[in-house]
Scaffold this active site. Structure first.
Site, PDB file in Angstrom:
ATOM      1  CB  SER A  27      42.697  59.136   0.832  1.00  0.00           C
ATOM      2  OG  SER A  27      43.066  57.824   0.466  1.00  0.00           O
ATOM      3  CD  GLU A  43      34.409  56.853  24.161  1.00  0.00           C
ATOM      4  OE1 GLU A  43      33.413  56.701  24.874  1.00  0.00           O
ATOM      5  OE2 GLU A  43      35.581  56.764  24.582  1.00  0.00           O
ATOM      6  NE  ARG A  68      37.549  54.656  26.615  1.00  0.00           N
ATOM      7  CZ  ARG A  68      36.543  53.782  26.727  1.00  0.00           C
ATOM      8  NH1 ARG A  68      35.895  53.359  25.667  1.00  0.00           N
ATOM      9  NH2 ARG A  68      36.171  53.336  27.910  1.00  0.00           N
TER      10      ARG A  68
END
Length: 163
Positions: free
Chosen positions: A129, A106, A103
């Protein structure tokens, strides 16, 4: 603290983790300590502490000494396991198979270009960064009693150089 809320490690599921991970997680489980309590004891952020356990962050000499003390691991042994440089990114297959880690992947997959566009508008051409970086995880409960995960990423903005 209840054992039900402790992150543990089944090393057979994570063949690419360093030997230090098994040693650290075993001591953590034996002492029934959370990452939050270990982090407080060593003076680090809990995500940074967990990253040391997974071999994704470098432990300082001070971290090693404090971890050895709080986890009751022989200092010389722990130092031999943690003194090298981490081999970051090697421990997880890609794409990740764990549902929570997937997730997170995702989120970047679905919102990555949106994040990039908004960051470029706010900061100009550059990157955030992941080296000069910190992160926190908080638990928030709404008025209906639903729990929400609040994950904050804080990375130094690095503008691209003109050459």
């Amino acid at each position: 603290m209840s054992n039900l809320n402790l992150a543990t490690l089944d090393i057979s599921e994570h063949a690419n983790l360093p030997t230090s991970s098994e040693v650290l997680f075993k001591a953590k489980a034996d002492k029934k300590l959370s990452f939050e309590s270990i982090a407080a004891a060593i003076g680090r952020n809990e995500v940074a502490t967990a990253a040391i356990f997974y071999g994704q962050a470098k432990a300082s000499e001070e971290d090693i000494a404090k971890l050895a003390q709080v986890l009751e691991i022989d200092h010389a042994h722990l130092e031999s396991l943690l003194s090298g440089f981490p081999d970051r990114g090697k421990s997880v297959s890609f794409p990740p198979k764990d549902p929570l880690i997937y997730r997170l992947y995702e989120i970047v997959q679905n919102y990555g270009y949106a994040y990039k566009a908004v960051m470029n508008e706010k900061f100009g051409d550059g990157i955030m960064s992941a080296i000069s970086f910190s992160t926190t995880v908080e638990k928030e409960t709404d008025k209906d009693g639903n729990n929400w995960a609040v994950v904050t990423w804080r990375g130094k903005w690095l503008p691209y150089s003109r050459f």
